[in-house]
Motif scaffolding. Structure first.
Motif, PDB file in Angstrom:
ATOM      1  N   PHE A  82       0.822  -1.206   0.000  1.00  0.00           N
ATOM      2  CA  PHE A  82       0.000   0.000   0.000  1.00  0.00           C
ATOM      3  C   PHE A  82       0.857   1.257   0.000  1.00  0.00           C
ATOM      4  N   SER A  83       1.905   1.272   0.839  1.00  0.00           N
ATOM      5  CA  SER A  83       2.739   2.470   0.929  1.00  0.00           C
ATOM      6  C   SER A  83       3.507   2.718  -0.366  1.00  0.00           C
ATOM      7  N   GLN A  84       3.619   1.689  -1.207  1.00  0.00           N
ATOM      8  CA  GLN A  84       4.315   1.855  -2.485  1.00  0.00           C
ATOM      9  C   GLN A  84       3.304   2.147  -3.597  1.00  0.00           C
ATOM     10  N   GLN A  85       2.525   1.140  -3.987  1.00  0.00           N
ATOM     11  CA  GLN A  85       1.609   1.297  -5.118  1.00  0.00           C
ATOM     12  C   GLN A  85       0.553   2.366  -4.842  1.00  0.00           C
ATOM     13  N   GLY A  86       0.008   2.355  -3.629  1.00  0.00           N
ATOM     14  CA  GLY A  86      -1.078   3.279  -3.327  1.00  0.00           C
ATOM     15  C   GLY A  86      -0.656   4.735  -3.353  1.00  0.00           C
ATOM     16  N   LEU A  87       0.630   4.999  -3.102  1.00  0.00           N
ATOM     17  CA  LEU A  87       1.111   6.382  -3.035  1.00  0.00           C
ATOM     18  C   LEU A  87       1.885   6.799  -4.267  1.00  0.00           C
ATOM     19  N   ILE A 118       1.047  10.245  -5.514  1.00  0.00           N
ATOM     20  CA  ILE A 118       1.657  11.372  -4.801  1.00  0.00           C
ATOM     21  C   ILE A 118       3.064  11.608  -5.306  1.00  0.00           C
ATOM     22  N   GLY A 119       3.828  10.524  -5.478  1.00  0.00           N
ATOM     23  CA  GLY A 119       5.166  10.673  -6.032  1.00  0.00           C
ATOM     24  C   GLY A 119       5.140  11.296  -7.409  1.00  0.00           C
ATOM     25  N   GLY A 120       4.183  10.888  -8.253  1.00  0.00           N
ATOM     26  CA  GLY A 120       4.080  11.467  -9.591  1.00  0.00           C
ATOM     27  C   GLY A 120       3.757  12.950  -9.546  1.00  0.00           C
ATOM     28  N   TRP A 121       2.868  13.345  -8.624  1.00  0.00           N
ATOM     29  CA  TRP A 121       2.536  14.765  -8.487  1.00  0.00           C
ATOM     30  C   TRP A 121       3.769  15.573  -8.057  1.00  0.00           C
ATOM     31  N   LEU A 122       4.544  15.030  -7.138  1.00  0.00           N
ATOM     32  CA  LEU A 122       5.755  15.717  -6.685  1.00  0.00           C
ATOM     33  C   LEU A 122       6.773  15.861  -7.822  1.00  0.00           C
ATOM     34  N   LEU A 158       7.193   0.677   5.939  1.00  0.00           N
ATOM     35  CA  LEU A 158       6.473   1.804   5.357  1.00  0.00           C
ATOM     36  C   LEU A 158       7.429   2.776   4.679  1.00  0.00           C
ATOM     37  N   LEU A 159       8.572   3.016   5.294  1.00  0.00           N
ATOM     38  CA  LEU A 159       9.569   3.913   4.721  1.00  0.00           C
ATOM     39  C   LEU A 159      10.119   3.345   3.409  1.00  0.00           C
ATOM     40  N   ILE A 160      10.360   2.050   3.386  1.00  0.00           N
ATOM     41  CA  ILE A 160      10.841   1.391   2.168  1.00  0.00           C
ATOM     42  C   ILE A 160       9.827   1.524   1.040  1.00  0.00           C
ATOM     43  N   GLY A 161       8.562   1.312   1.359  1.00  0.00           N
ATOM     44  CA  GLY A 161       7.523   1.418   0.340  1.00  0.00           C
ATOM     45  C   GLY A 161       7.342   2.835  -0.151  1.00  0.00           C
ATOM     46  N   PHE A 162       7.322   3.804   0.762  1.00  0.00           N
ATOM     47  CA  PHE A 162       7.127   5.199   0.355  1.00  0.00           C
ATOM     48  C   PHE A 162       8.295   5.696  -0.490  1.00  0.00           C
ATOM     49  N   ALA A 170      -0.560   7.675 -11.228  1.00  0.00           N
ATOM     50  CA  ALA A 170      -1.966   7.275 -11.132  1.00  0.00           C
ATOM     51  C   ALA A 170      -2.216   5.940 -11.813  1.00  0.00           C
ATOM     52  N   LEU A 171      -1.497   5.648 -12.895  1.00  0.00           N
ATOM     53  CA  LEU A 171      -1.651   4.353 -13.562  1.00  0.00           C
ATOM     54  C   LEU A 171      -1.364   3.219 -12.581  1.00  0.00           C
ATOM     55  N   SER A 172      -0.304   3.356 -11.791  1.00  0.00           N
ATOM     56  CA  SER A 172       0.033   2.328 -10.811  1.00  0.00           C
ATOM     57  C   SER A 172      -0.945   2.306  -9.644  1.00  0.00           C
ATOM     58  N   SER A 173      -1.323   3.487  -9.154  1.00  0.00           N
ATOM     59  CA  SER A 173      -2.202   3.544  -7.979  1.00  0.00           C
ATOM     60  C   SER A 173      -3.591   3.005  -8.289  1.00  0.00           C
ATOM     61  N   ILE A 174      -4.174   3.421  -9.406  1.00  0.00           N
ATOM     62  CA  ILE A 174      -5.519   2.961  -9.759  1.00  0.00           C
ATOM     63  C   ILE A 174      -5.497   1.468 -10.074  1.00  0.00           C
ATOM     64  N   SER A 175      -4.475   1.039 -10.802  1.00  0.00           N
ATOM     65  CA  SER A 175      -4.356  -0.387 -11.116  1.00  0.00           C
ATOM     66  C   SER A 175      -4.157  -1.206  -9.846  1.00  0.00           C
ATOM     67  N   GLY A 176      -3.376  -0.660  -8.898  1.00  0.00           N
ATOM     68  CA  GLY A 176      -3.163  -1.359  -7.638  1.00  0.00           C
ATOM     69  C   GLY A 176      -4.451  -1.524  -6.852  1.00  0.00           C
ATOM     70  N   LEU A 177      -5.322  -0.517  -6.908  1.00  0.00           N
ATOM     71  CA  LEU A 177      -6.621  -0.626  -6.232  1.00  0.00           C
ATOM     72  C   LEU A 177      -7.469  -1.718  -6.877  1.00  0.00           C
ATOM     73  N   ILE A 178      -7.420  -1.809  -8.198  1.00  0.00           N
ATOM     74  CA  ILE A 178      -8.146  -2.870  -8.909  1.00  0.00           C
ATOM     75  C   ILE A 178      -7.630  -4.238  -8.477  1.00  0.00           C
ATOM     76  N   VAL A 179      -6.305  -4.368  -8.340  1.00  0.00           N
ATOM     77  CA  VAL A 179      -5.719  -5.633  -7.913  1.00  0.00           C
ATOM     78  C   VAL A 179      -6.165  -5.982  -6.492  1.00  0.00           C
TER      79      VAL A 179
END
Length: 428
Positions: free
Chosen positions: A77-82, A85-89, A127-131, A371-380
């Protein structure tokens, strides 16, 4: 698609078109060399540690099984879900600072994990590793996609060739990383963590030295209204749903496939060989497959072919399940699924990544890549829960595999029409 004559005035022949089999690597810019090698190093460092995390948490630290699963889920979650946010930054502050910050956090996370003993310390370090990945991965992936467009516009060939090289480098790292981690575990888990941190120290130093402060053609996006536009972008959301169906299929390597292997052989020993088969196929065949598809197919057709191959992989197992084969013969349908899934992946993943710059509005490639990764991750996440329920439901054994085959097949109907039809002739 019919290729025009070589002397067609509307499709002038470029040096790249005259020499279609020249190696892609030597034509890449120094920045693309850096980014592709970065992906290789990222995965070596990551997979030297994470495949062994569950056993470390359960045996060395003594966590309960549910807590181990919770920790692993938090990392995902801390990786795919966020990613979004990384893309926006990245769009707002640029590639270099986000990559450097992500590498620094990954170094700290791996070092902390190596020494963590209490559950709270393990959770925080994971969590730090994923973020950290949620920062540097969208930065690298979005810039590779943008540079691939530039490479294509300069007449070197379809952009998917660059993205295929990027995918192959990542898969090579995913293959080498566990081998390195297995050797280091002969000492202890802490050594593996520190070695993983060391890889990211090298990546951090390389980017601090070689990554330009400002990448030509990449402008920072200060307008905060990008998310609303993304949520109204039906073509992009359709692409996310189609790509999410592939990721759901890929996730069955960890859910449905182990169940099938254990049914056929009585253990999961053969699973590692099937994973190795998938990795080696990508490393060895990704570039030839992408060269073939890039010369003949546009992005939509590449993704269509990939999704149908993935669906065929599930259908192979569904067709064989009523026979109830066991032993080596019982493994053949599972191996067929892995091969078809992997070949489908080689067609559709570069195409999906190449499509994002076409659909990103206002130059927000970072936001859309994340967003491609985050939305796809939610689908998964939703789809995997449904798949697990279906596998436990006691339905006829072929039914879950038929349902899984239907998902990528139906996803073909969601694919948007490409804004530009990409082929060898147009890239020339």
């Amino acid at each position: 698609m019919t290729e025009p004559a070589a002397d067609s005035p509307t499709h002038p022949v470029t040096p790249a078109a005259k020499r279609p089999r020249e190696r892609t690597w030597k034509h890449l810019s120094p920045l693309l060399h850096l980014l592709i090698l970065t992906q290789l190093a990222f995965n070596i460092g990551f997979y030297a540690v994470l495949p062994f995390l569950a056993e470390h948490l359960g045996t060395a630290i003594g966590m309960a099984g549910w807590l181990v699963g919770f920790v692993l889920g938090l990392r995902t979650f801390s990786q795919q879900g966020l990613f979004v946010i990384g893309g926006w930054l990245v769009d707002r502050y640029g590639v270099r600072p986000v990559v450097l910050l992500g590498c620094a956090l990954r170094i700290a996370g791996f070092a902390w994990l190596g020494y963590a003993q209490a559950p709270w310390a393990v959770i925080c370090s994971v969590l730090l590793i994923g973020f950290a990945a949620a920062l540097f991965s969208p930065a690298v992936e979005s810039e590779v996609a943008r540079q691939a467009v530039v490479w294509e516009e300069n007449g070197h060939g379809p952009r998917t060739r660059v993205l295929a090289l990027f995918s192959a480098a990542g898969q090579a790292g995913a293959f080498v990383g566990p081998l390195l981690g297995g050797l280091l575990l002969a000492m202890d888990f802490r050594t593996a963590c520190l070695a993983g941190a060391g890889v990211f120290v090298l990546v951090l130093a390389g980017h601090a030295w070689l990554m330009p402060q400002h990448i030509p053609g990449r402008e920072r996006v200060l307008d905060p209204g990008g998310v609303r536009g993304l949520l109204r972008n039906r073509a992009f959301l359709a692409l996310c749903c189609a790509y999410g169906s592939y990721l759901l299929a890929y996730n069955q390597l960890y859910l449905a496939l182990p169940d099938e292997v254990e049914r056929a052989t009585g253990s999961q020993t053969a699973l590692s060989w099937l994973f190795a088969l998938s990795s080696l196929l990508v490393v060895c065949a990704q570039l030839p497959v992408t060269r073939w598809s890039g010369d003949r197919l546009d992005l939509r057709r590449s993704m269509t072919g990939g999704l149908l191959l993935v669906a065929a992989g599930f259908a192979v197992v569904a067709a064989a399940r009523p026979a109830g084969w066991t032993g080596l013969a019982g493994l053949l349908p599972a191996a067929g699924y892995v091969v078809l899934l992997t070949v489908g992946q080689m067609l559709l993943v570069p195409a999906a990544r190449a499509w994002v710059p076409e659909l990103a509005e206002g130059g927000r490639i970072g936001l859309y890549t994340g967003a491609l990764s985050s939305i796809s991750g939610l689908i998964v996440l939703v789809g995997s829960s449904a798949t697990g329920f279906l596998l436990d439901l006691g339905v006829p054994p072929a039914v879950p595999w038929l349902v899984l085959a239907a998902v990528p097949a139906l996803a073909v109907t969601l694919l948007p029409r490409p804004t530009r039809v990409r082929s060898r002739e147009q890239a020339a």
